[in-house]
Design an enzyme around this catalytic site. Structure first.
Site: not given
Ligand code: CMP
Length: 137
Positions: A115, A102, A126, A112, A49, A9
């Site tokens: 993905h 992470r 995806e 984080n 997403y 990311k």
């Molecule tokens: P990812 O694995 O990319 O899949 C969905 C993303 O949404 C996740 O990683 C986080 O970056 C984001 N995400 C999931 N839960 C939350 C949350 N509670 N608050 C903010 N971002 C979130």
């Protein structure tokens, strides 16, 4: 043999972690069969997403994902969907197991670093979202 989609990311790219993350994947035995760096458009991030579009964090997540370039990869290996998720660690870095990507580098649930597809079915969607068959080696 399975395939999964991985994205480094914008925070992972700006923290200069591209090499570290690739090294972790290759050391784990995953094969990188496709890779590109890309600045996502808003429409591309929203489409990727779309399953989260009703979630309260959707808008901020899209803003974050278009805030800088990302590195998108297809990883191949035995049980790579689950294996990659173990290597990434939990979404919330506070809950991520020690030594995971992470736990080491993520700042928050949103920022984080990486993905990874959460199921074989989602991996298929995806991967096809970003790569055509002739772009995978
Ligand atoms: P990812 O694995 O990319 O899949 C969905 C993303 O949404 C996740 O990683 C986080 O970056 C984001 N995400 C999931 N839960 C939350 C949350 N509670 N608050 C903010 N971002 C979130």
């Amino acid at each position: 043999m399975q395939r999964t989609l991985s994205i480094i990311k914008p925070d992972g790219v700006s923290k200069k972690l591209i090499g570290e993350v690739i090294k972790i994947f290759e050391t784990a035995g995953f094969r990188i069969v496709a890779m590109k760096m890309k600045q996502l458009s808003r429409a591309e991030a929203e489409g990727f997403y779309y399953v989260h579009k009703e979630r309260p964090f959707f808008g901020e997540l899209v803003e974050f994902m278009i805030s800088g370039p990302v590195v998108i990869m297809v990883l191949e290996g035995n049980d790579v969907v689950l294996g990659n998720r173990e290597i990434m660690g939990a979404t919330d870095p506070a809950e991520a197991a020690q030594g995971t990507i992470r736990a080491r580098w993520a700042d928050s649930k949103q920022n984080n670093i990486v993905h990874g597809s959460d199921s074989v079915k989602n991996a298929e969607f995806e991967i096809a979202y970003f790569f055509s068959g002739i772009e995978m080696y």
